[in-house]
Design a protein around this motif. Structure first.
Motif, short mmCIF file in Angstrom:
data_model
loop_
_atom_site.label_atom_id
_atom_site.label_comp_id
_atom_site.label_asym_id
_atom_site.label_seq_id
_atom_site.Cartn_x
_atom_site.Cartn_y
_atom_site.Cartn_z
N GLN A 194 17.84 -31.04 -29.83
CA GLN A 194 15.99 -31.97 -29.66
C GLN A 194 15.63 -31.81 -28.22
OE1 GLN A 194 15.93 -35.52 -32.28
NE2 GLN A 194 17.74 -34.51 -33.87
N GLY A 195 14.38 -31.60 -28.70
CA GLY A 195 13.53 -31.90 -26.84
C GLY A 195 13.77 -31.80 -25.99
N GLU A 196 13.58 -32.66 -25.02
CA GLU A 196 14.23 -32.08 -23.55
C GLU A 196 15.76 -32.06 -23.58
OE1 GLU A 196 10.39 -34.52 -21.69
OE2 GLU A 196 12.09 -35.46 -21.48
N PRO A 197 16.46 -32.59 -24.10
CA PRO A 197 17.44 -32.74 -24.07
C PRO A 197 18.05 -30.90 -23.71
CG PRO A 197 18.16 -34.48 -24.91
CD PRO A 197 15.74 -34.65 -25.08
N ALA A 198 17.51 -30.34 -25.35
CA ALA A 198 18.15 -28.88 -25.49
C ALA A 198 17.13 -27.96 -24.96
CB ALA A 198 17.30 -29.02 -27.37
N LEU A 199 16.09 -28.36 -24.57
CA LEU A 199 15.39 -27.52 -23.19
C LEU A 199 16.15 -27.12 -21.80
CD1 LEU A 199 12.85 -25.80 -23.78
CD2 LEU A 199 11.55 -27.71 -22.35
#
Length: 407
Positions: A194-199
């Motif tokens: 999800q979100g920034e961790p995944a990015l």
């Protein structure tokens, strides 16, 4: 695997072959004079002595120096001689040439797009290490910073050129946070996938796939908001990041919105600063036990005069890293001084492997909210105290990814 000394010598050899003689002399001089950071009150009986690694052949080294000397003589008056060092380099010129940069090194802008959005990044690629599978260190800046500022303050590019590793600097977009903070406190930016961790994880995998990277030696470190995001990545992606460095950061999941973020920054998570170490570690046990894989090992730096993020947050980061090993006793605690500041360093070991540390905690006395041992060229740096960059790299070298970890 080559030692750091050999890497530096080979890097200098590549510079000689391209005719960059002054840069080569600086590289070989740094290789011969590199002395480990002093820890604790006891000093080496001869800190200036240079010991060559056993794997280095003196014949090879002599041949290299002779070849370098012959090339220097060939350029005659082009080589400075006034106030020269033992290798013929003007100290003033060496000081003006950062170790991070030779003509072949690259520090380039790029961008990555994933399911969670797009972020720009900069990637430092050292010169002279072509054809080798290199370590990758991901560096997450703090609020109001950017990759250039963070690179300058931590000197990580200079170390990358000396030791031979890649450095990835993701950049937070102002459209995602007005102060360019990583959104570590938002519920949608705290979990795997999800979100920034995944990015950030996707960006990291992209660099691993497109460059010659050793997948067992991928690490993440950050300062303040970047340190908090590094702690999240250590918990959520231990299969990708073999270890993490958290400087002046906050434990994963310690806040869920802006209000709770300010509260934990001021007082620590749920009053961690006022609880005993055993209770602070136990508070993280349930979540750690529920994880499919233990969090990545972590090295934590925090100043006890930090007026932005309470020092108790560092202890909470350590507690989360220990996870199921929360009851393990302290393996070693020591005090010392470096560059005008005293510190306490505590090393924790996992119950399953007494030889490998699970966490390392540095409390730097009198240090503010700033990167310890950093360069004044960057923001939020403190030139005093132990060199956090070098200590994190040392910790990373001690913690390769476990064999067979899914990626």
């Amino acid at each position: 695997m080559k030692t750091n000394f050999l890497r530096k010598v080979l890097s200098a050899g590549a510079l000689v072959r391209r005719g960059q003689l002054l840069a080569a002399t600086g590289a070989i001089q740094r290789a011969l004079t590199d002395v480990p950071l002093r820890r604790g009150p006891a000093a080496s009986p001869n800190p200036g002595a240079v010991k060559l690694p056993a794997a280095v052949s003196t014949g090879v080294l002599d041949g290299f120096v002779q070849d370098l000397s012959a090339r220097l003589r060939a350029v005659g008056d082009q080589t400075p001689v006034a106030n020269a060092s033992p290798f013929g380099v003007d100290p003033r010129e060496e000081a003006a040439q950062p170790a991070a940069r030779s003509d072949g090194a690259r520090f380039a802008d790029n961008s990555f797009t994933g399911a969670s959005g797009t972020r720009s990044f900069k990637l430092f690629e050292p010169d002279g290490f072509e054809g080798e599978a290199l370590t990758l260190v991901v560096m997450l800046h703090g609020c109001t910073q950017d990759p250039d500022d963070f690179a300058a303050g931590t000197r990580m590019n200079a170390l990358a050129q000396d030791e031979g590793f890649l450095v990835l600097y993701p950049a937070q977009a102002p459209r995602s946070n007005a102060n360019k903070c990583w959104n570590w406190f938002a519920a949608g930016d705290q979990r795997r996938g999800q979100g920034e961790p995944a990015l950030i994880a996707g960006m990291t995998r992209h660099v691993v796939q497109t460059h010659d990277v050793d997948p067992a030696r991928v690490y993440v470190a950050g300062l303040s908001a970047g340190g908090a995001m590094a702690a999240i990545l250590a918990r959520e992606y231990p299969d990708l990041f073999a270890a993490a460095g958290v400087h002046s950061g906050i434990a994963a999941g310690a806040a869920h919105d802006v209000a709770s973020a300010f509260a934990v920054m001021k007082s620590g998570p749920s009053g961690t600063a006022s609880r005993s170490p055993r209770k602070a570690r136990a508070a993280a046990r349930d979540e750690a036990d529920a994880a499919q894989q233990p969090p990545a090992p972590v090295i934590v730096f925090h100043g006890d005069a930090d007026g932005t993020v309470a020092v108790g947050n560092g202890e909470a980061v350590v507690a989360a890293a220990l996870g199921a090993d929360a009851g393990t006793p302290v393996a070693r605690a020591e005090t010392g001084s470096a560059n005008g500041r005293t510190f306490q360093r505590t090393v924790w070991h996992g119950a399953d492997d007494a030889a490998t540390s699970r966490a390392e905690h540095w409390v730097v006395h009198g240090a503010p909210h700033a990167w310890s041992g950093g360069a004044p060229a960057g923001s939020y740096t403190d030139a005093s105290g132990p060199d956090a960059s070098r200590e994190m790299l040392r910790f990373f070298r001690e913690h390769p990814q476990a064999a067979g970890a899914a990626r």
